[in-house]
Design an enzyme around this catalytic site. Sequence first.
Site, mmCIF file in Angstrom:
data_model
loop_
_atom_site.group_PDB
_atom_site.id
_atom_site.type_symbol
_atom_site.label_atom_id
_atom_site.label_comp_id
_atom_site.label_asym_id
_atom_site.label_seq_id
_atom_site.Cartn_x
_atom_site.Cartn_y
_atom_site.Cartn_z
ATOM 1 N N SER A 138 0.816 -1.221 0.000
ATOM 2 C CA SER A 138 0.000 0.000 0.000
ATOM 3 C C SER A 138 0.845 1.264 0.000
ATOM 4 O O SER A 138 1.889 1.337 0.656
ATOM 5 C CB SER A 138 -0.871 -0.016 1.266
ATOM 6 O OG SER A 138 -1.417 1.258 1.493
ATOM 7 N N GLU A 140 0.105 3.680 1.638
ATOM 8 C CA GLU A 140 0.101 4.111 3.036
ATOM 9 C C GLU A 140 1.464 3.859 3.690
ATOM 10 O O GLU A 140 1.841 4.536 4.650
ATOM 11 C CB GLU A 140 -1.024 3.358 3.767
ATOM 12 C CG GLU A 140 -1.298 3.789 5.186
ATOM 13 C CD GLU A 140 -1.930 5.168 5.346
ATOM 14 O OE1 GLU A 140 -2.442 5.721 4.362
ATOM 15 O OE2 GLU A 140 -1.874 5.705 6.468
ATOM 16 N N TYR A 162 -1.652 0.005 10.733
ATOM 17 C CA TYR A 162 -1.928 -0.629 9.433
ATOM 18 C C TYR A 162 -0.698 -0.535 8.529
ATOM 19 O O TYR A 162 -0.263 -1.523 7.933
ATOM 20 C CB TYR A 162 -3.128 0.065 8.780
ATOM 21 C CG TYR A 162 -3.325 -0.291 7.315
ATOM 22 C CD1 TYR A 162 -3.971 -1.465 6.942
ATOM 23 C CD2 TYR A 162 -2.866 0.562 6.301
ATOM 24 C CE1 TYR A 162 -4.146 -1.791 5.600
ATOM 25 C CE2 TYR A 162 -3.041 0.246 4.964
ATOM 26 C CZ TYR A 162 -3.683 -0.928 4.620
ATOM 27 O OH TYR A 162 -3.850 -1.252 3.288
HETATM 28 P P1 NAP Z 1 -11.545 -4.447 1.615
HETATM 29 O O1 NAP Z 1 -12.680 -4.075 0.724
HETATM 30 O O2 NAP Z 1 -11.539 -3.961 3.029
HETATM 31 O O3 NAP Z 1 -11.459 -6.058 1.618
HETATM 32 C C1 NAP Z 1 -10.680 -6.737 2.557
HETATM 33 C C2 NAP Z 1 -10.930 -8.219 2.419
HETATM 34 O O4 NAP Z 1 -10.144 -8.920 3.400
HETATM 35 C C3 NAP Z 1 -12.395 -8.647 2.671
HETATM 36 O O5 NAP Z 1 -12.714 -9.700 1.819
HETATM 37 C C4 NAP Z 1 -12.357 -9.132 4.113
HETATM 38 O O6 NAP Z 1 -13.368 -10.063 4.428
HETATM 39 C C5 NAP Z 1 -10.996 -9.836 4.099
HETATM 40 N N1 NAP Z 1 -10.481 -10.061 5.452
HETATM 41 C C6 NAP Z 1 -10.360 -9.159 6.457
HETATM 42 N N2 NAP Z 1 -9.877 -9.757 7.557
HETATM 43 C C7 NAP Z 1 -9.688 -11.075 7.239
HETATM 44 C C8 NAP Z 1 -9.232 -12.208 7.961
HETATM 45 N N3 NAP Z 1 -8.879 -12.121 9.241
HETATM 46 N N4 NAP Z 1 -9.170 -13.389 7.319
HETATM 47 C C9 NAP Z 1 -9.545 -13.506 6.019
HETATM 48 N N5 NAP Z 1 -9.995 -12.461 5.279
HETATM 49 C C10 NAP Z 1 -10.065 -11.271 5.887
HETATM 50 O O7 NAP Z 1 -10.149 -4.009 0.979
HETATM 51 P P2 NAP Z 1 -9.800 -3.629 -0.540
HETATM 52 O O8 NAP Z 1 -9.995 -2.176 -0.707
HETATM 53 O O9 NAP Z 1 -10.443 -4.587 -1.457
HETATM 54 O O10 NAP Z 1 -8.222 -3.852 -0.538
HETATM 55 C C11 NAP Z 1 -7.660 -5.117 -0.883
HETATM 56 C C12 NAP Z 1 -6.248 -5.196 -0.337
HETATM 57 O O11 NAP Z 1 -5.470 -4.149 -0.885
HETATM 58 C C13 NAP Z 1 -6.127 -5.038 1.175
HETATM 59 O O12 NAP Z 1 -5.055 -5.826 1.605
HETATM 60 C C14 NAP Z 1 -5.797 -3.575 1.360
HETATM 61 O O13 NAP Z 1 -5.112 -3.387 2.581
HETATM 62 C C15 NAP Z 1 -4.918 -3.346 0.154
HETATM 63 N N6 NAP Z 1 -4.893 -1.985 -0.388
HETATM 64 C C16 NAP Z 1 -6.061 -1.348 -0.678
HETATM 65 C C17 NAP Z 1 -6.018 -0.085 -1.256
HETATM 66 C C18 NAP Z 1 -7.275 0.656 -1.612
HETATM 67 O O14 NAP Z 1 -7.195 1.872 -1.817
HETATM 68 N N7 NAP Z 1 -8.407 -0.019 -1.747
HETATM 69 C C19 NAP Z 1 -4.769 0.508 -1.539
HETATM 70 C C20 NAP Z 1 -3.609 -0.204 -1.248
HETATM 71 C C21 NAP Z 1 -3.677 -1.451 -0.685
HETATM 72 P P3 NAP Z 1 -14.848 -9.555 4.894
HETATM 73 O O15 NAP Z 1 -15.567 -9.195 3.618
HETATM 74 O O16 NAP Z 1 -15.393 -10.750 5.576
HETATM 75 O O17 NAP Z 1 -14.636 -8.377 5.793
HETATM 76 O O1 G4F Z 2 -10.519 6.902 2.690
HETATM 77 P P1 G4F Z 2 -9.536 6.781 3.781
HETATM 78 O O2 G4F Z 2 -9.984 6.148 5.044
HETATM 79 O O3 G4F Z 2 -8.287 6.032 3.144
HETATM 80 P P2 G4F Z 2 -6.749 5.906 3.598
HETATM 81 O O4 G4F Z 2 -6.572 6.166 5.045
HETATM 82 O O5 G4F Z 2 -5.940 6.741 2.667
HETATM 83 O O6 G4F Z 2 -6.473 4.355 3.355
HETATM 84 C C1 G4F Z 2 -6.907 3.707 2.162
HETATM 85 O O7 G4F Z 2 -5.900 3.816 1.194
HETATM 86 C C2 G4F Z 2 -4.666 3.136 1.515
HETATM 87 C C3 G4F Z 2 -3.705 3.378 0.341
HETATM 88 O O8 G4F Z 2 -2.949 4.535 0.576
HETATM 89 C C4 G4F Z 2 -4.973 1.660 1.692
HETATM 90 F F1 G4F Z 2 -3.829 0.988 1.948
HETATM 91 C C5 G4F Z 2 -5.954 1.480 2.838
HETATM 92 O O9 G4F Z 2 -6.272 0.093 2.951
HETATM 93 C C6 G4F Z 2 -7.226 2.261 2.516
HETATM 94 O O10 G4F Z 2 -7.838 1.644 1.396
HETATM 95 O O11 G4F Z 2 -8.950 8.227 4.162
HETATM 96 C C7 G4F Z 2 -8.399 9.065 3.183
HETATM 97 C C8 G4F Z 2 -8.143 10.441 3.809
HETATM 98 C C9 G4F Z 2 -7.370 10.379 5.132
HETATM 99 O O12 G4F Z 2 -6.376 11.357 5.124
HETATM 100 C C10 G4F Z 2 -8.410 10.709 6.192
HETATM 101 O O13 G4F Z 2 -7.904 11.359 7.350
HETATM 102 O O14 G4F Z 2 -9.398 11.029 4.127
HETATM 103 C C11 G4F Z 2 -9.321 11.627 5.400
HETATM 104 N N1 G4F Z 2 -10.675 11.731 5.965
HETATM 105 C C12 G4F Z 2 -11.286 12.893 6.277
HETATM 106 N N2 G4F Z 2 -12.484 12.646 6.824
HETATM 107 C C13 G4F Z 2 -11.478 10.704 6.305
HETATM 108 C C14 G4F Z 2 -12.625 11.285 6.855
HETATM 109 N N3 G4F Z 2 -11.337 9.374 6.178
HETATM 110 C C15 G4F Z 2 -12.362 8.596 6.600
HETATM 111 N N4 G4F Z 2 -12.256 7.236 6.453
HETATM 112 N N5 G4F Z 2 -13.509 9.116 7.165
HETATM 113 C C16 G4F Z 2 -13.682 10.457 7.316
HETATM 114 O O15 G4F Z 2 -14.698 10.917 7.825
#
Ligand code: NAP
Ligand code: G4F
Length: 353
Positions: A138, A140, A162
């Site tokens: 990520s 992050e 995280y």
């Molecule tokens: P997400 O929608 O939160 O999906 C997470 C998945 O992991 C869900 O299927 C969840 O199952 C499963 N999970 C959580 N805890 C688990 C456990 N203990 N055992 C088995 N499965 C578990 O996340 P996403 O946005 O698709 O992201 C996919 C991956 O990319 C994650 O690793 C995330 O950290 C990483 N990532 C995401 C972003 C982003 O912007 N989306 C960016 C960089 C990296 P449930 O449905 O049962 O909760």
């Molecule tokens: O949407 P966010 O919660 O995403 P964040 O923290 O960037 O993390 C996501 O992206 C990562 C990749 O860089 C992934 F690895 C991670 O799994 C996840 O998918 O927050 C984005 C920004 C933050 O700066 C937060 O402080 O939005 C700001 N924010 C402002 N108000 C908020 C809120 N975030 C959330 N969730 N809720 C609010 O009310």
Amino acid sequence: MVQDKRCALITGITGQDGSYLAELLLARDYVVHGIIRRSASFNTDRIDHLYQDPHKAGTQLFLHYGDLSDANSLAATLRKVGPDEVYHLGAQSHVRVSFDLPIYTVDVDALGAMKLLEAVREYQQHTGRQVRYYQASSSEMFGDVQEVPQTEQTRLNPRSPYACAKVFAHFATINYREAYDLHASCGILFNHESERRGETFVTRKITRAVGRIKLGLQKKLYLGNLDARRDWGYAPDYVEAMWLMLQQDTPDDYVIASGRMISVREFADLSFAHLGLDAKDFIEIDPRYYRPTEVDQLQGDFSKAKRALGWEPKTTVEAMARLMVDHDLDLARREKTLRDAGHTLPAAVGHDQ
Ligand code: NAP
Ligand code: G4F
């Protein structure tokens, strides 16, 4: 399991990315296996449209109970499935929540990855079959960034439990590649969103609120730090990059990003404006949503992925916001129909985090 079609195992198949990746792989004629967690309520709505009856011949999607905290379940599923490719997407993926559940987050996101890597290493050793492995790293991990834009070489300064857990999983993957010649690649993906994004991530929290406010189902939207800037892309574009990484002869690590960053405030402005609303009339700040340590800005340089994988993003953040708002307006319409028919609606959507 011996078969002629290519076979993939996905952890996190019920999540945003897992659901799009499963679609992509099924469209490419893979047999797809997914690990799902046991939960009291159904957690498969993102993949229900892909469900196939396992009793029928020709089924190509199979689900298995397992958990990233349970090493045995991972090893057993791997042996049963015999995948060519493993996509490790499962995680506790919410940054704010990781401050409330640091030990759980490290257990699942860091140790969970190590358990899966070990299972893959042992499986390869015992069967002599090569398994290609994808780690969901990520942006992050860059955290307190000193260099803009960030590349594969940028120093990691994680700012949340995280991010610390993801740094561990990232380097564990690289270590297994070097130590055991595992075909293991890390995708350093910047934020990517979609109509299937979890409702407590900021973009979806905003687009859900826009639809509900437009139809009079919600009055205010409470947010935290509006000045944080992110490089937001569209999830269906990004899962394509995951697949491309595992099709390369040599494993490697790649930044996947849009190359542009905008603030949370700007994302809110363009989402509200799409339905003719002014975000300033509806947004209030609730410090509850601030993080103990914030990541102020993230912007990725995807030139390595473009050069080596031929990958580039197709969907702009503006186009994505429009897709998400249109989708969520439709959802709000359905909620309104239910409310008008006398059904009780949840008190708030996207209410926590
Ligand atoms: P997400 O929608 O939160 O999906 C997470 C998945 O992991 C869900 O299927 C969840 O199952 C499963 N999970 C959580 N805890 C688990 C456990 N203990 N055992 C088995 N499965 C578990 O996340 P996403 O946005 O698709 O992201 C996919 C991956 O990319 C994650 O690793 C995330 O950290 C990483 N990532 C995401 C972003 C982003 O912007 N989306 C960016 C960089 C990296 P449930 O449905 O049962 O909760
Ligand atoms: O949407 P966010 O919660 O995403 P964040 O923290 O960037 O993390 C996501 O992206 C990562 C990749 O860089 C992934 F690895 C991670 O799994 C996840 O998918 O927050 C984005 C920004 C933050 O700066 C937060 O402080 O939005 C700001 N924010 C402002 N108000 C908020 C809120 N975030 C959330 N969730 N809720 C609010 O009310």
